[in-house]
Design an enzyme around this catalytic site. Sequence first.
Site, short mmCIF file in Angstrom:
data_model
loop_
_atom_site.label_atom_id
_atom_site.label_comp_id
_atom_site.label_asym_id
_atom_site.label_seq_id
_atom_site.Cartn_x
_atom_site.Cartn_y
_atom_site.Cartn_z
N GLY A 209 1.90 4.68 3.75
CA GLY A 209 2.86 3.77 3.14
C GLY A 209 3.92 4.50 2.35
CG ASP B 64 -5.50 -7.88 -5.18
OD1 ASP B 64 -5.43 -7.92 -3.93
OD2 ASP B 64 -6.58 -7.90 -5.80
CE1 TYR C 89 -10.59 -0.60 8.99
CE2 TYR C 89 -11.23 0.49 11.03
CZ TYR C 89 -10.30 0.30 10.01
OH TYR C 89 -9.11 0.97 10.02
N GLY D 291 0.81 -1.22 0.00
CA GLY D 291 0.00 0.00 0.00
C GLY D 291 0.84 1.26 0.00
CE LYS E 161 -6.13 -1.65 10.80
NZ LYS E 161 -5.14 -1.47 9.71
NE ARG F 23 -3.49 6.68 -3.74
CZ ARG F 23 -3.86 5.63 -4.45
NH1 ARG F 23 -4.31 4.54 -3.85
NH2 ARG F 23 -3.77 5.63 -5.76
N GLY F 24 -0.20 8.03 0.79
CA GLY F 24 -0.51 8.06 2.21
C GLY F 24 0.62 7.65 3.12
#
Length: 282
Positions: A19, A70, A164, A13, A168, A16-17
């Site tokens: 990662g 993926d 969710y 990942g 997590k 972007r962000g």
Amino acid sequence: MSDLRGKTLFVTGASRGIGLAIALRAARDGANVAIVAKSGVPNPKLPGTIHTAAAEVDAAGGQGLALQCDIREEDQVQAAVAATVARFGGIDILVNNASAIWLKGALETPMKRFDLMQQVNSRGSFLCAQACLPHLLKAANPLILTLAPPITLDPKWWGPHTGYTLAKMGMSFVTLGLAAEFGPQGVGVNALWPRTAIATDALKMIPGMHAGGCRTPAIMADAAHAILVSPAREMTGRFLIDEAVLRERGVTAFEAYAVDPTQPLLPDLFLDDSELGSGVHA
């Protein structure tokens, strides 16, 4: 070890962000970084691709490798690991950053969304670790860092979005198990979670969250870096909070990380008061 020069990171990942921020922080040391994500072509709704991220790594002083993957697909993960080893000669660090989010109740969670979260979050983290571990076990200071929260069974975190939370916590339990299995073999396995909300595209999925009350991904990158330069045999089996990690290393000024220093910070999900001040041991 004071920096990550010459180390090879496999970061999921990372287009972007958070990662990408972790990848760029390592690149400034001169690290090799495999950018592992699905985003091979530009998305009008989301910035960044594996190719732009790899170019940013190069520009920052590291060596980037763009790998479209993926992490739900075992053959793709195995191929990405093989390509990383072929290019850089091994893997020193795995960063499990990729994650899917859907903050809805049970009746508002399509099974397609539920399955996606379980497959990406807990299964994906396990699969990437399984694929990287044969190479990590050969490394001088091998580490796995997963972006997952301290384990909690408090119903207040389960009731609003069971799917969710399960996904997590699955990442957290994978961390717990891998630390118990591979810590004695010298692999440092830890989790890192932000004390506050972080301004990323995922923020748009969280009702009531706004960027003004967030910190930038840079705080997670700096905290991750502090963990990744630590001795693996001494830093393992821990559930760590970004701010606490940096405070333990003498950082006292955090205003620079705030998107808007005039706004009150928004605590992130899954954290209780006892977990806001220090790292929590597994």
